[in-house]
Design an enzyme around this catalytic site. Structure first.
Site, PDB file in Angstrom:
ATOM      1  N   ILE A   1       0.845  -1.188   0.000  1.00 39.11           N
ATOM      2  CA  ILE A   1       0.000   0.000   0.000  1.00 39.11           C
ATOM      3  C   ILE A   1       0.887   1.247   0.000  1.00 39.11           C
ATOM      4  O   ILE A   1       1.632   1.493   0.956  1.00 39.11           O
ATOM      5  CB  ILE A   1      -0.946   0.006   1.218  1.00 39.11           C
ATOM      6  CG1 ILE A   1      -1.704  -1.331   1.301  1.00 39.11           C
ATOM      7  CG2 ILE A   1      -1.890   1.189   1.146  1.00 39.11           C
ATOM      8  CD1 ILE A   1      -2.474  -1.716   0.060  1.00 39.11           C
ATOM      9  N   GLU A   2       0.797   2.022  -1.078  1.00 41.57           N
ATOM     10  CA  GLU A   2       1.650   3.194  -1.236  1.00 41.57           C
ATOM     11  C   GLU A   2       0.853   4.450  -1.557  1.00 41.57           C
ATOM     12  O   GLU A   2       1.430   5.503  -1.854  1.00 41.57           O
ATOM     13  CB  GLU A   2       2.706   2.927  -2.312  1.00 41.57           C
ATOM     14  CG  GLU A   2       3.577   1.720  -2.010  1.00 41.57           C
ATOM     15  CD  GLU A   2       4.708   1.515  -3.006  1.00 41.57           C
ATOM     16  OE1 GLU A   2       5.226   2.523  -3.513  1.00 41.57           O
ATOM     17  OE2 GLU A   2       5.074   0.355  -3.273  1.00 41.57           O
ATOM     18  N   LEU A   3      -0.466   4.343  -1.533  1.00 43.56           N
ATOM     19  CA  LEU A   3      -1.336   5.494  -1.759  1.00 43.56           C
ATOM     20  C   LEU A   3      -2.747   5.107  -1.312  1.00 43.56           C
ATOM     21  O   LEU A   3      -2.956   4.025  -0.781  1.00 43.56           O
ATOM     22  CB  LEU A   3      -1.322   5.903  -3.245  1.00 43.56           C
ATOM     23  CG  LEU A   3      -1.581   4.823  -4.315  1.00 43.56           C
ATOM     24  CD1 LEU A   3      -3.070   4.707  -4.629  1.00 43.56           C
ATOM     25  CD2 LEU A   3      -0.851   5.175  -5.599  1.00 43.56           C
TER      26      LEU A   3
END
Length: 299
Positions: free
Chosen positions: A151-153
């Site tokens: 999860i990066e955004l």
């Protein structure tokens, strides 16, 4: 006579050393699926270099969106073209390799708007990739071992709910094998997106991205790197992995030459209680650099 008496002792001692080495031996996890021209999934597993293969990515999901899988030119899931990977997945698993599906990534359209949204996403993943049933399983009838949270955004809320729902679905399946959970946080601690999920204590593996993060990656210096590693060891997860690019071209910063990793970095962390091994981004770059070949006997 003295030499004969000593021989059994030396044998036992050598066996003990070998056993202890095995206890601390790590494995290599690799991301697969995001580049044209990388080895097939079956060849990836047949190489013998990897303990985990992470299929990347389901890049669109949540907030009412129809989930979408992207595996580059390997296959087209929208036309049912990825169902043939079931045989490859089962072949990997029969060799003892865990195959997980990664959700998220650095470029996508995803996020969770509520606990109900998380529950819906969990049900989709369970029915389409894990132990549930669906008429349209993108990868066919093979049952993956778990879900990876990259999860990066998309915000930091409700990932903990998704983790709980997935774990509970695995526990409630009679005769099922459960659901492994992994996460790929950035090395600055705590992670902006994955922190809440990881703190549930439900994650089996955390492969920390010690790249594209200059303040805490290896070339930030021994002190900064070890401070970050010790912080990540404090999270309530099963094993912690050192995430690295498999070549200079695989990331903007953070590449560690194999000789340096083997001689200077791995000896610092290999004895850590939660040490699990090394994660590589990605198979495509590993194919070209031979990085896993160069490090596997040291991991």
């Amino acid at each position: 006579m003295a030499n004969q008496a000593l021989a059994p002792f030396l044998l036992v001692a050598s066996l003990l050393v070998a056993f202890l080495a095995t206890c601390h031996a790590g494995g290599i996890a690799v991301y697969w699926g995001q580049n044209d021209g990388e080895a097939s999934l079956s060849d990836t597993c047949a190489s013998g270099n990897y303990k985990f293969v992470i299929l990347a990515f389901v890049y669109k999901f949540g907030k009412g969106q129809t989930p979408q899988l992207d595996l580059a030119s390997h296959c087209d899931p929208s036309s049912g073209g990825c169902t043939g990977l079931s045989d490859d997945i089962r072949s990997c698993q029969s060799s003892g390799i865990k195959v997980l599906l990664s959700i998220g990534g650095g470029d996508g359209s995803y996020g969770l708007s509520s606990q109900g949204d998380a529950r819906d996403v969990a049900a989709y993943l369970w029915n389409n990739y894990l132990g549930g049933t669906s008429s349209s399983r993108p990868l066919g009838d093979a049952v993956l071992d778990g879900i990876d949270f990259d999860i990066e955004l998309g915000g930091s809320k409700y990932w903990d709910s998704l983790a709980r729902d997935l774990k509970n679905m695995g526990k409630n399946k009679v005769g099922g094998k459960g659901v492994l959970l992994s996460a790929a946080p950035q090395c600055p601690f705590p992670d902006e997106w994955d922190n809440g999920a990881i703190n549930t204590g439900l994650f089996d593996y955390v492969w920390v991205q010690f790249y594209n993060n200059p303040p805490c990656q290896v070339n930030a210096g021994r002190g900064a790197f070890m401070d970050a590693w010790k912080q990540w060891e404090s999270v309530p997860a099963g094993q912690i992995f050192l995430g690295l690019p498999a070549s200079k071209d695989a990331a903007g910063t953070g590449f560690v030459p194999a000789d340096d990793l083997n001689s200077n970095v791995l000896p610092l962390i290999r004895g850590s209680p939660k040490y699990g091994g090394v994660m590589l981004w990605s198979k495509y770059y590993d194919d070209r650099a031979g990085y896993s070949d160069a490090i596997k006997s040291h991991v």
